[in-house]
Motif scaffolding. Structure first.
Motif, PDB file in Angstrom:
ATOM      1  N   LEU A 170       0.794  -1.254   0.030  1.00 53.87           N
ATOM      2  CA  LEU A 170      -0.128   0.342   0.231  1.00 53.87           C
ATOM      3  C   LEU A 170       0.838   1.192  -0.075  1.00 53.87           C
ATOM      4  CD1 LEU A 170      -2.645  -1.033   2.562  1.00 53.87           C
ATOM      5  CD2 LEU A 170      -2.926  -0.872   0.030  1.00 53.87           C
ATOM      6  N   LEU A 171       1.988   1.026   0.351  1.00 53.87           N
ATOM      7  CA  LEU A 171       3.000   2.420   0.778  1.00 53.87           C
ATOM      8  C   LEU A 171       3.990   2.410  -0.587  1.00 53.87           C
ATOM      9  CD1 LEU A 171       3.721   2.382   4.617  1.00 53.87           C
ATOM     10  CD2 LEU A 171       2.325   3.755   3.367  1.00 53.87           C
ATOM     11  N   PRO A 172       3.984   3.581  -1.276  1.00 53.69           N
ATOM     12  CA  PRO A 172       4.851   3.565  -2.394  1.00 53.69           C
ATOM     13  C   PRO A 172       6.093   3.901  -2.144  1.00 53.69           C
ATOM     14  CG  PRO A 172       3.567   5.591  -2.117  1.00 53.69           C
ATOM     15  CD  PRO A 172       3.202   4.780  -1.143  1.00 53.69           C
ATOM     16  N   TYR A 173       6.594   3.771  -1.158  1.00 52.33           N
ATOM     17  CA  TYR A 173       7.860   3.946  -0.811  1.00 52.33           C
ATOM     18  C   TYR A 173       9.150   3.154  -1.425  1.00 52.33           C
ATOM     19  CZ  TYR A 173       4.983   5.860   2.905  1.00 52.33           C
ATOM     20  OH  TYR A 173       3.904   6.459   3.432  1.00 52.33           O
ATOM     21  N   ILE A 174      10.117   3.566  -2.028  1.00 50.61           N
ATOM     22  CA  ILE A 174      11.308   2.892  -2.445  1.00 50.61           C
ATOM     23  C   ILE A 174      12.394   3.375  -1.894  1.00 50.61           C
ATOM     24  CG2 ILE A 174      12.714   2.216  -4.522  1.00 50.61           C
ATOM     25  CD1 ILE A 174      10.060   2.498  -5.847  1.00 50.61           C
ATOM     26  N   VAL A 175      13.422   2.642  -1.261  1.00 48.70           N
ATOM     27  CA  VAL A 175      14.599   3.001  -0.720  1.00 48.70           C
ATOM     28  C   VAL A 175      15.748   2.265  -1.344  1.00 48.70           C
ATOM     29  CG1 VAL A 175      14.420   1.111   1.394  1.00 48.70           C
ATOM     30  CG2 VAL A 175      15.774   3.088   1.557  1.00 48.70           C
ATOM     31  N   LEU A 176      16.583   2.875  -1.565  1.00 46.34           N
ATOM     32  CA  LEU A 176      17.826   2.354  -2.023  1.00 46.34           C
ATOM     33  C   LEU A 176      18.917   2.008  -1.306  1.00 46.34           C
ATOM     34  CD1 LEU A 176      18.484   4.945  -5.105  1.00 46.34           C
ATOM     35  CD2 LEU A 176      17.162   2.965  -4.930  1.00 46.34           C
ATOM     36  N   LEU A 177      18.641   1.101  -0.165  1.00 44.44           N
ATOM     37  CA  LEU A 177      19.552   0.812   0.971  1.00 44.44           C
ATOM     38  C   LEU A 177      19.388  -0.735   1.146  1.00 44.44           C
ATOM     39  CD1 LEU A 177      18.503   3.507   3.207  1.00 44.44           C
ATOM     40  CD2 LEU A 177      20.232   3.730   1.807  1.00 44.44           C
ATOM     41  N   LEU A 178      20.245  -1.379   1.695  1.00 46.09           N
ATOM     42  CA  LEU A 178      20.196  -2.865   2.003  1.00 46.09           C
ATOM     43  C   LEU A 178      19.506  -3.056   3.316  1.00 46.09           C
ATOM     44  CD1 LEU A 178      23.648  -3.959   0.992  1.00 46.09           C
ATOM     45  CD2 LEU A 178      21.895  -3.869  -0.265  1.00 46.09           C
ATOM     46  N   GLY A 179      19.003  -4.248   3.488  1.00 55.95           N
ATOM     47  CA  GLY A 179      18.288  -4.586   4.722  1.00 55.95           C
ATOM     48  C   GLY A 179      18.980  -5.159   5.874  1.00 55.95           C
ATOM     49  N   TYR A 180      18.513  -5.390   6.988  1.00 62.64           N
ATOM     50  CA  TYR A 180      18.950  -5.831   8.235  1.00 62.64           C
ATOM     51  C   TYR A 180      20.000  -6.963   8.025  1.00 62.64           C
ATOM     52  CZ  TYR A 180      19.537  -7.312  13.142  1.00 62.64           C
ATOM     53  OH  TYR A 180      19.992  -7.480  14.112  1.00 62.64           O
ATOM     54  N   ALA A 181      19.729  -8.006   7.248  1.00 61.86           N
ATOM     55  CA  ALA A 181      20.359  -9.051   6.989  1.00 61.86           C
ATOM     56  C   ALA A 181      22.011  -8.539   6.812  1.00 61.86           C
ATOM     57  CB  ALA A 181      20.012  -9.985   6.088  1.00 61.86           C
TER      58      ALA A 181
ATOM     59  N   TYR B  49      24.096   7.917   4.356  1.00 63.41           N
ATOM     60  CA  TYR B  49      23.181   6.811   3.869  1.00 63.41           C
ATOM     61  C   TYR B  49      23.927   5.556   3.609  1.00 63.41           C
ATOM     62  CZ  TYR B  49      25.311   8.345  -0.647  1.00 63.41           C
ATOM     63  OH  TYR B  49      26.247   8.871  -1.717  1.00 63.41           O
ATOM     64  N   LEU B  50      23.378   4.573   3.358  1.00 60.36           N
ATOM     65  CA  LEU B  50      23.858   3.300   3.152  1.00 60.36           C
ATOM     66  C   LEU B  50      24.257   3.035   1.794  1.00 60.36           C
ATOM     67  CD1 LEU B  50      21.653   1.307   5.547  1.00 60.36           C
ATOM     68  CD2 LEU B  50      23.992   1.802   6.093  1.00 60.36           C
ATOM     69  N   ASP B  51      25.358   2.335   1.472  1.00 62.59           N
ATOM     70  CA  ASP B  51      25.887   2.042   0.183  1.00 62.59           C
ATOM     71  C   ASP B  51      25.391   0.790  -0.008  1.00 62.59           C
ATOM     72  OD1 ASP B  51      27.250   1.639  -1.993  1.00 62.59           O
ATOM     73  OD2 ASP B  51      29.285   1.798  -1.253  1.00 62.59           O
TER      74      ASP B  51
ATOM     75  N   SER C 175      28.477  -1.879  -0.436  1.00 59.54           N
ATOM     76  CA  SER C 175      29.208  -2.365   0.765  1.00 59.54           C
ATOM     77  C   SER C 175      28.493  -2.471   2.262  1.00 59.54           C
ATOM     78  CB  SER C 175      30.323  -1.372   0.990  1.00 59.54           C
ATOM     79  OG  SER C 175      29.709   0.029   1.465  1.00 59.54           O
ATOM     80  N   GLY C 176      27.115  -2.103   2.340  1.00 57.96           N
ATOM     81  CA  GLY C 176      26.274  -1.994   3.236  1.00 57.96           C
ATOM     82  C   GLY C 176      26.891  -1.170   4.321  1.00 57.96           C
ATOM     83  N   GLU C 177      27.710  -0.315   4.160  1.00 57.67           N
ATOM     84  CA  GLU C 177      28.287   0.795   5.124  1.00 57.67           C
ATOM     85  C   GLU C 177      27.510   2.093   4.802  1.00 57.67           C
ATOM     86  OE1 GLU C 177      30.425  -0.075   7.318  1.00 57.67           O
ATOM     87  OE2 GLU C 177      30.978  -2.191   6.348  1.00 57.67           O
ATOM     88  N   LEU C 178      27.633   2.892   6.031  1.00 52.18           N
ATOM     89  CA  LEU C 178      27.060   4.036   5.950  1.00 52.18           C
ATOM     90  C   LEU C 178      27.880   5.091   5.296  1.00 52.18           C
ATOM     91  CD1 LEU C 178      25.708   4.655   9.721  1.00 52.18           C
ATOM     92  CD2 LEU C 178      24.291   4.567   7.381  1.00 52.18           C
TER      93      LEU C 178
END
Length: 580
Positions: free
Chosen positions: A5-16, A318-320, A323-326
């Protein structure tokens, strides 16, 4: 599903991948365990770097959703319950770190709890907020809205054709802040409206009513949608040009833009009479929520949905995704706090040591203000004093790239070639200690018997075996190196190693005697010191020499020191023995 329902897209990696975790504590206001919290409080929590959004649930049990069920607030870190909180209740707040991306696990933080205040009096009055007091031409199908009355748990709405009357409408709306009448209101009619708030302690009394006049029955416009940027689009410029579909029959559009679905920090119901507008200075790496409501003389379109878009990542952090780094675009600076130059090389040229898209150099003036003196990698420094160095990278905004700067203040000092003014020798057991005394404005380091070092910061050398040495003094900033000889071979043989002033006619005086055959530079004077560095006597060339006394008193036997200066201003030092 909420994610769909929410149209947000984020260019970041997840918690894993990135290992994000909940802050400790989660809530910052009210704090966990707080009591007597106002029912109209705003709930605030700690921000987590790299997390693009949050959802909030509020209940009366741990992880409960009885009051609010998993409400998205975008990237905002606060939420004000529009209907307040129940009084005298143990409230549980659950914050979820929300990544908006399929296949990426959200992180639900542990619930934190506080207790609300006990309410012992009726709520205050409230007023109808739409239509506004005195409004005319109000659409007969209007959706009536009013403001929250703190501590209220229900409302009664009355509408009449005369002050205090309720002949048009008299309805208990429950705990809501709006009411859509099931039938149209009478057209071209002056109406008087009251909203009566109440709770378990009673109802608000002596409240003011407002009035408005309806218009003729007319056709409301339909809703519209974004054309550019599209709903849910990411990587939008910080200065976007907004465009939405034109609606037939609409006179204009009321636009609201906020950082969350419930706020209006950017635009708050601003009216536009075209279907486009430029917006400037949006914040990077945020999701913005936009509601566009067409209107005409009949009123506003009903049921228009909120849309959203996300801006470019900006300067960060922001998260790369790789690399998954800030990551932050602000350059890391390596310029030192102090820059030294040789004074005979002015003006001085300094080059930025860092990688960046651009540079600026500033010089501090007599008024304490910094002024730009260069906007290239190199800067010419005309004098000593305080300067400021700026390196910046540019964001990837295709319209107006943002500058991401880092700053460093530094001091420029001058340096110069050192001058050796004295070589101070003292007895150190069976060895000697040598202290090198210099003058000059530089930052110097010292070496004994080797121009290649090792060099040391301390000008004192201890435990040195007696003999001939050359000392070296080097400017740390590259302004040069100087040396001085201690006991030069061609001169050391001319200084007696001992004398015995006992008036037997043999070695009764101590004096330098040039060695035949050696082409030595003539001496100008010789100074005698005791083992503690106390000055005793000056021996002039051609004189009889020193008789071993001080102020007419014979000195005891032991080791004494000499410092000789030739006519070329070279210094020679050594020691000898007085025998009694």
């Amino acid at each position: 599903m909420l994610k769909k329902l929410l149209p947000y897209i984020v260019l970041l990696l997840g918690y894993a991948v990135i290992g994000q975790e909940c802050p400790t504590p989660v809530l910052i206001d009210p704090l966990a365990g707080a009591t007597n919290v106002p029912v109209n409080t705003t709930i605030r929590w700690n921000r987590v770097n790299g997390v693009p959004g949050y959802t909030i649930s509020i209940g009366t049990t741990p992880s409960g959703t009885e009051i609010l069920n998993n409400q998205s607030v975008g990237s905002a870190t606060s939420y004000t319950p529009p209907l307040g909180l129940p009084a005298n209740t143990q409230v549980y707040v659950t914050i979820t770190l929300f990544f908006f991306e399929e296949g990426v696990a959200d992180i639900t933080c542990a619930s934190e709890t506080f207790r609300t205040e006990e309410v012992t009096s009726p709520p205050p009055c409230t007023l109808l907020s739409f239509p506004e007091d005195g409004a005319t031409g109000v659409n007969v199908g209007v959706n009536l809205r009013w403001s929250y009355s703190p501590t209220a748990t229900a409302y009664r709405l009355q509408l009449g054709t005369s002050p205090g009357a309720s002949d048009v409408l008299d309805v208990d709306t429950g705990n809501t802040l709006s009411y859509n009448p099931p039938a149209d209101l009478p057209e071209n009619t002056l109406l008087f409206a009251r909203v009566i708030a109440r709770n378990e302690n009673g109802s608000a009394t002596a409240c003011t009513e407002i009035n408005f006049t309806t218009g003729a029955i007319a056709q409301l416009p339909g809703c519209t949608s974004l054309v550019s940027p599209q709903d849910g689009e990411t990587g939008i410029s910080l200065t976007p040009f907004l465009e939405w579909q034109a609606v037939a029959g609409a006179d204009g559009y009321r636009v609201t833009i906020g950082n969350s679905p419930f706020t209006a920090e950017i635009l708050d119901g601003v009216r536009f009479f075209t279907n486009s507008s430029a917006i400037i200075n949006l914040e990077a790496n945020r999701t913005f929520f936009i509601t566009i409501i067409p209107f005409n003389e009949a009123g506003e379109a009903i049921g228009c949905e909120q849309q959203s878009f996300s801006t470019i990542l900006g300067c960060g952090p922001y998260l790369d995704p790789a690399s998954g780094e800030l990551v932050t675009l602000n350059p890391v600076l390596s310029l030192p706090d102090t820059i030294s130059f040789c004074e005979n090389e002015a003006p001085w040229v300094l080059e930025a040591p860092d990688q960046a898209d651009g540079f600026r150099w500033y010089q501090e003036g007599s008024d304490g203000q910094y002024r730009v003196i260069s906007d290239t990698r190199e800067v010419t420094l005309s004098g000593t004093g305080m300067y400021r160095y700026e390196a910046y990278n540019l964001s990837n905004d295709p319209v107006e790239p943002a500058s991401c700067p880092s700053f460093k203040e530094f001091e420029v000092v001058s340096s110069e070639l050192p001058t050796i003014t004295n070589l101070d020798l003292q007895e150190d057991g069976e060895n000697i200690r040598i202290r090198i005394e210099v003058s000059g404005s530089g930052n110097y380091e010292y070496s004994l018997d080797s121009p290649d070092g090792p060099f040391q910061d301390n000008p004192l050398f201890t435990g040195v075996t007696p003999g001939s040495y050359t000392v070296y003094v080097r400017d740390r900033n590259g302004c040069g190196i100087v040396s001085a000889r201690l006991n030069e071979p061609e001169l050391s043989e001319g200084f007696p190693r001992f004398f015995s002033p006992n008036q037997d006619g043999i070695n009764d005086y101590w004096q330098f005697t040039p060695v035949p055959g050696l082409d030595a530079v003539p001496l100008e004077r010789i100074e005698i010191y005791d083992r503690y560095g106390k000055y005793l006597f000056r021996v002039l060339p051609g004189s009889q020499g020193w008789d071993g006394s001080y102020n007419g008193r014979a000195l005891p036997g032991g080791t004494y020191w000499y410092k000789a200066l030739d006519i070329e201003k070279k210094i020679f030092t050594g020691y000898f023995t007085l025998k009694r």
